[in-house]
Design a protein around this motif. Structure first.
Motif, PDB file in Angstrom:
ATOM      1  N   ARG A 182      14.235 -80.621  16.532  1.00  0.00           N
ATOM      2  CA  ARG A 182      13.372 -81.984  17.305  1.00  0.00           C
ATOM      3  C   ARG A 182      12.807 -82.338  16.273  1.00  0.00           C
ATOM      4  N   ASP A 183      12.796 -83.994  16.138  1.00  0.00           N
ATOM      5  CA  ASP A 183      11.773 -85.266  15.346  1.00  0.00           C
ATOM      6  C   ASP A 183      10.988 -84.331  14.676  1.00  0.00           C
ATOM      7  N   LEU A 184      10.764 -84.150  13.583  1.00  0.00           N
ATOM      8  CA  LEU A 184       9.351 -83.706  12.997  1.00  0.00           C
ATOM      9  C   LEU A 184       8.567 -84.972  12.160  1.00  0.00           C
ATOM     10  N   HIS A 185       6.995 -84.676  11.892  1.00  0.00           N
ATOM     11  CA  HIS A 185       6.063 -84.865  10.927  1.00  0.00           C
ATOM     12  C   HIS A 185       6.699 -85.107   9.582  1.00  0.00           C
ATOM     13  N   SER A 186       6.766 -86.804   8.664  1.00  0.00           N
ATOM     14  CA  SER A 186       7.452 -86.458   7.899  1.00  0.00           C
ATOM     15  C   SER A 186       6.290 -86.143   6.430  1.00  0.00           C
ATOM     16  N   GLY A 187       4.739 -86.035   7.063  1.00  0.00           N
ATOM     17  CA  GLY A 187       4.328 -84.898   6.063  1.00  0.00           C
ATOM     18  C   GLY A 187       4.252 -83.608   6.057  1.00  0.00           C
ATOM     19  N   LEU A 188       4.359 -83.301   7.055  1.00  0.00           N
ATOM     20  CA  LEU A 188       4.056 -81.752   7.420  1.00  0.00           C
ATOM     21  C   LEU A 188       5.445 -80.963   6.796  1.00  0.00           C
ATOM     22  N   TYR A 189       6.813 -81.707   7.067  1.00  0.00           N
ATOM     23  CA  TYR A 189       8.054 -80.796   6.902  1.00  0.00           C
ATOM     24  C   TYR A 189       8.804 -81.952   5.518  1.00  0.00           C
ATOM     25  N   GLY A 190       8.472 -82.680   5.022  1.00  0.00           N
ATOM     26  CA  GLY A 190       9.095 -84.273   4.467  1.00  0.00           C
ATOM     27  C   GLY A 190       8.965 -82.854   2.785  1.00  0.00           C
ATOM     28  N   GLY A 191      10.259 -83.214   2.362  1.00  0.00           N
ATOM     29  CA  GLY A 191      11.178 -82.447   1.298  1.00  0.00           C
ATOM     30  C   GLY A 191      11.027 -81.042   1.454  1.00  0.00           C
ATOM     31  N   ALA A 192      10.600 -80.023   2.703  1.00  0.00           N
ATOM     32  CA  ALA A 192      11.296 -78.719   2.918  1.00  0.00           C
ATOM     33  C   ALA A 192      12.584 -78.659   3.433  1.00  0.00           C
TER      34      ALA A 192
ATOM     35  N   VAL B  75       8.247 -90.664  10.213  1.00  0.00           N
ATOM     36  CA  VAL B  75       9.003 -88.920  10.955  1.00  0.00           C
ATOM     37  C   VAL B  75      10.428 -88.114  10.110  1.00  0.00           C
ATOM     38  N   ILE B  76      10.894 -88.078  10.360  1.00  0.00           N
ATOM     39  CA  ILE B  76      12.117 -87.475  10.106  1.00  0.00           C
ATOM     40  C   ILE B  76      12.567 -87.043  11.216  1.00  0.00           C
ATOM     41  N   ALA B  77      13.826 -87.417  11.498  1.00  0.00           N
ATOM     42  CA  ALA B  77      14.809 -87.335  12.331  1.00  0.00           C
ATOM     43  C   ALA B  77      15.639 -86.038  12.999  1.00  0.00           C
TER      44      ALA B  77
ATOM     45  N   ALA C 146      15.995 -80.495   5.551  1.00  0.00           N
ATOM     46  CA  ALA C 146      17.310 -81.381   5.281  1.00  0.00           C
ATOM     47  C   ALA C 146      16.773 -82.853   6.303  1.00  0.00           C
ATOM     48  N   ASN C 147      16.286 -83.714   5.951  1.00  0.00           N
ATOM     49  CA  ASN C 147      16.640 -84.852   6.776  1.00  0.00           C
ATOM     50  C   ASN C 147      18.073 -85.487   6.725  1.00  0.00           C
ATOM     51  N   PRO C 148      18.875 -84.898   8.316  1.00  0.00           N
ATOM     52  CA  PRO C 148      19.372 -85.734   8.799  1.00  0.00           C
ATOM     53  C   PRO C 148      20.148 -87.115   7.342  1.00  0.00           C
ATOM     54  N   ILE C 149      18.875 -87.837   8.492  1.00  0.00           N
ATOM     55  CA  ILE C 149      19.589 -89.778   7.611  1.00  0.00           C
ATOM     56  C   ILE C 149      20.133 -89.570   6.121  1.00  0.00           C
ATOM     57  N   ASN C 150      19.085 -88.575   4.887  1.00  0.00           N
ATOM     58  CA  ASN C 150      19.717 -88.355   4.145  1.00  0.00           C
ATOM     59  C   ASN C 150      20.697 -88.131   3.652  1.00  0.00           C
ATOM     60  N   VAL C 151      20.754 -86.821   4.459  1.00  0.00           N
ATOM     61  CA  VAL C 151      22.748 -86.796   4.266  1.00  0.00           C
ATOM     62  C   VAL C 151      23.618 -87.228   4.420  1.00  0.00           C
ATOM     63  N   LEU C 152      23.349 -87.801   5.815  1.00  0.00           N
ATOM     64  CA  LEU C 152      23.997 -88.704   6.334  1.00  0.00           C
ATOM     65  C   LEU C 152      24.674 -90.033   5.376  1.00  0.00           C
ATOM     66  N   ALA C 153      23.630 -90.608   4.928  1.00  0.00           N
ATOM     67  CA  ALA C 153      23.630 -91.732   3.730  1.00  0.00           C
ATOM     68  C   ALA C 153      24.338 -90.921   2.991  1.00  0.00           C
ATOM     69  N   LYS C 154      23.885 -89.703   2.066  1.00  0.00           N
ATOM     70  CA  LYS C 154      24.808 -89.001   1.034  1.00  0.00           C
ATOM     71  C   LYS C 154      26.381 -89.222   1.464  1.00  0.00           C
ATOM     72  N   MET C 155      26.029 -87.658   2.146  1.00  0.00           N
ATOM     73  CA  MET C 155      27.949 -87.564   2.352  1.00  0.00           C
ATOM     74  C   MET C 155      28.261 -89.375   2.721  1.00  0.00           C
ATOM     75  N   ILE C 156      28.156 -89.963   3.566  1.00  0.00           N
ATOM     76  CA  ILE C 156      28.662 -91.047   3.316  1.00  0.00           C
ATOM     77  C   ILE C 156      29.382 -92.163   2.210  1.00  0.00           C
TER      78      ILE C 156
END
Ligand code: BES
Ligand code: MN
Ligand code: MN
Length: 461
Positions: free
Chosen positions: A215-225, A321-323, A227-237
């Motif tokens: 599910r979409d997560l609070h980016s403070g509570l979960y951020g950094g812990a 949010v972390i999508a 994998a953020n799919p958008i960060n990952v996708l950007a890196k993969m691309i």
């Protein structure tokens, strides 16, 4: 053909008015909301072919939009030209960037078109260019100057991959039998530099989906812990190109044909100004694969581009949010000998293999097709070349284009004939973009040049 020039001048206004009527119908094949309009356009095209003198005009139903088939057979012993075109258009969005509504055609002057250009979606790609053939036929039948047989096949799904046309061609080889296929759905170098398109790139179009947490997560509570799919996708691309802008998918270049130094030197002779190119696009530098010129990068070299990317929060203001998911649509333009299905598999395997732990990746292929190159010593090419010489007073330059008309390689495979691409558009006509237009000069020049192709093709056959 003495009368063609005066016929075009005398009927100029009617030719423009008729095209404008066709452009008013929004035949957007990608959007089912325009289904009735797309069918209406097919009917209008069929009517125009009857009026232009075809003996047989059929609206062939498919699982998608109908294909218009028409012909005029004057003598079975004479050669047959098969004209292909499409009556569907790309979606017009973003609408707010149009200076006039996309389906309310108007004539405006531009720097390159002081005689005026018709602004509307489909003006150049491909209603305007397709209709030049209808008007050229009208001239030839009216004046008893049709020198050979002619067949028309106009489809309504080119912009969405021509899936049903592929089936139609396979099932109707006899009906579509021809000596040459003639298409106006490409461009030329400039109004005073006629050119004939001798190559098209192939295409593999895929969509990717990266899923992280459920599910979409609070980016403070979960951020950094997690994998953020958008960060990952950007890196993969980003990893799909190396520092030289070479594509990193293993095997991607295996079948790419390298042109000889001589062929590259020939290509470099075509007039081209990098300064005007940059100026037209408001960019301060070009960008691309190391070791190749701009014209090589956009024609003889394969590419990989993101066409759209989305995920997470894109609305007004900020939402932390972390999508759960991220998506992208990716196209690869291919060159002859690269097989699009093979490239799609290579992409899929590679993209899945580079996904880090913590996400899952799904790759869904959309559509594709093979590239195409045509020799310049064929009768068809020679006939086209002579036709341009007649109306432009100059020998056209052969030029490979970066765009794709995937059905062309299937034509060669199934119908065993060569395709001649007599395009009359300019790069600046903004096809697929807001403010698409087609110069009136180009439109009329096309109508004037096409009958000569028939004449010379018949003479040389
Ligand atoms: N007419 C274009 C292709 C084109 C334009 C080729 C200019 C060369 C010069 C065609 O309608 C088109 O847009 N093709 C698509 C592929 C299709 C499968 C959606 C393309 O090239 O993106
Ligand atoms: Mn087109
Ligand atoms: Mn198009």
């Amino acid at each position: 053909m003495k009368n063609i020039t005066s016929y075009v001048q005398d009927n100029k206004q009617r030719f423009i008015d008729e095209l404008i009527e066709l452009l008013k119908i929004p035949s957007i094949s990608a959007d089912s909301a325009y289904k009735n309009d797309t069918i209406k356009t097919a009917d209008a095209v069929a009517k125009s072919l009857t009026k232009a003198g075809c003996d047989v005009v059929e609206i062939c139903e498919t699982d998608g939009y109908p294909i218009i088939y028409a012909h005029k057979i004057i003598d079975k012993n004479l050669p047959t030209v098969l004209v292909y075109g499409h009556y569907d258009v790309q979606p017009p969005d973003p609408l707010d960037l149009w200076t006039s509504p996309p389906f309310e055609p108007v004539i405006k002057e531009t720097k390159l078109h002081p005689e005026g250009a018709i602004f509307a979606r489909g003006a150049c790609d491909d209603k305007g260019q397709m209709y030049m053939h209808v008007k050229a036929l009208e001239y030839m039948t009216k004046h008893g100057e049709l020198p050979c047989n002619v067949k028309f096949m106009i489809e309504g799904e080119e912009e969405v991959g021509s899936v049903n046309l592929g089936k139609f061609v396979k099932q109707n080889q006899e009906k579509l039998a021809n000596d040459v296929i003639l298409i106006s759905d490409t461009g030329m170098i400039a109004k005073d530099v006629p050119s004939i398109t001798t190559g098209l790139r192939g295409l593999s179009y895929v969509e990717v989906e990266v899923t992280g947490p459920n599910r979409d997560l609070h980016s403070g509570l979960y951020g950094g812990a997690v994998a953020n799919p958008i960060n990952v996708l950007a890196k993969m691309i980003a990893s799909l190109h190396d520092e030289n802008n070479h594509i990193t998918i293993p095997g991607f270049y295996d079948n790419v044909e390298e042109l000889s130094q001589d062929e590259r030197a020939q290509m470099a002779k075509a007039p081209f100004s990098l300064e005007s190119y940059k100026e037209a696009l408001d960019i301060d530098a070009v960008y691309g694969e190391k070791g190749y010129t701009t014209n090589e990068r956009n024609s003889i070299r394969p590419t990989l581009d993101v066409n759209g990317i989305w995920g997470g929060y894109t609305g007004e203001g900020a939402k932390t949010v972390i999508a759960s998911k991220a998506y992208a649509k990716i196209s690869m333009r291919l060159v002859p000998n690269q097989d699009w299905e093979n490239i799609t598999t290579l992409f899929k395997n590679h993209f899945e293999s580079i996904a880090p732990k913590g996400v899952t990746v799904k790759v869904t292929p959309h559509h594709g097709g093979q590239g195409y190159v045509t020799p310049i010593d064929s009768i068809g090419y020679q006939a086209a070349s002579k036709a341009y010489e007649q109306t432009f007073g100059k020998t056209p330059i052969p030029q490979r284009s970066g765009g794709s008309i995937p059905i062309v390689s299937l034509f060669e495979q199934e119908l065993k004939s060569k395709t001649i691409l007599m395009g009359f558009g300019l790069d600046s006509d903004a096809i697929h973009s807001p403010n698409e237009h087609f110069g009136i000069w180009n439109y009329l020049k096309g109508i004037e040049t096409i009958p000569y192709f028939y004449k010379y093709f018949t003479e040389l056959s």
